[in-house]
Scaffold this motif. Sequence first.
Motif, short mmCIF file in Angstrom:
data_model
loop_
_atom_site.label_atom_id
_atom_site.label_comp_id
_atom_site.label_asym_id
_atom_site.label_seq_id
_atom_site.Cartn_x
_atom_site.Cartn_y
_atom_site.Cartn_z
N ARG A 173 2.44 1.70 -3.42
CA ARG A 173 1.44 2.21 -4.38
C ARG A 173 1.23 3.71 -4.20
O ARG A 173 1.14 4.44 -5.17
N GLU A 174 1.09 4.13 -2.94
CA GLU A 174 0.83 5.55 -2.66
C GLU A 174 2.00 6.43 -3.03
O GLU A 174 1.82 7.54 -3.52
N LEU A 175 3.22 5.96 -2.78
CA LEU A 175 4.41 6.79 -3.02
C LEU A 175 4.90 6.76 -4.45
O LEU A 175 5.34 7.78 -4.98
N THR A 220 0.84 -1.20 0.00
CA THR A 220 0.00 0.00 0.00
C THR A 220 0.87 1.25 0.00
O THR A 220 0.63 2.19 -0.76
N ARG A 221 1.89 1.24 0.81
CA ARG A 221 2.81 2.40 0.87
C ARG A 221 3.50 2.61 -0.47
O ARG A 221 3.61 3.72 -0.97
N ALA A 257 1.04 5.82 -7.69
CA ALA A 257 -0.27 6.45 -7.58
C ALA A 257 -0.89 6.77 -8.94
O ALA A 257 -2.09 6.67 -9.13
#
Length: 106
Positions: free
Chosen positions: A83-85, A80-81, A88
């Motif tokens: 993907r977000e960093l 998840t981290r 995205a």
Amino acid sequence: MLYAHEVVLNELAQGDAPLADGVEWFERLSEGDQREVLRTLVSPPAVMLTKWRFGMAALPVHELTKSFRLLVALFGVADTRRRELYCAGGCAHAWHNLPGGRGAAS
């Protein structure tokens, strides 16, 4: 190209498959395959697990499923981290574009 167990692990980490199904899959594997899956899982959130990694080979058999649950959860946080960093806006990572997954092309 992803190995079959990597697809399962990524589906679990990304919430595309229920953890209960993953645990059933994991428990059907041979002990050797379970240990290989755990080795694979230790690699994604490696920064968090560097010290623990070396003691993994000595885990008793009855601790393998608990370790699987923990590592899938940690892998989910790490993914998840990531993907977000970094992903995205979309990416070409095979593990973020599994067929039917949340990252799959529409």
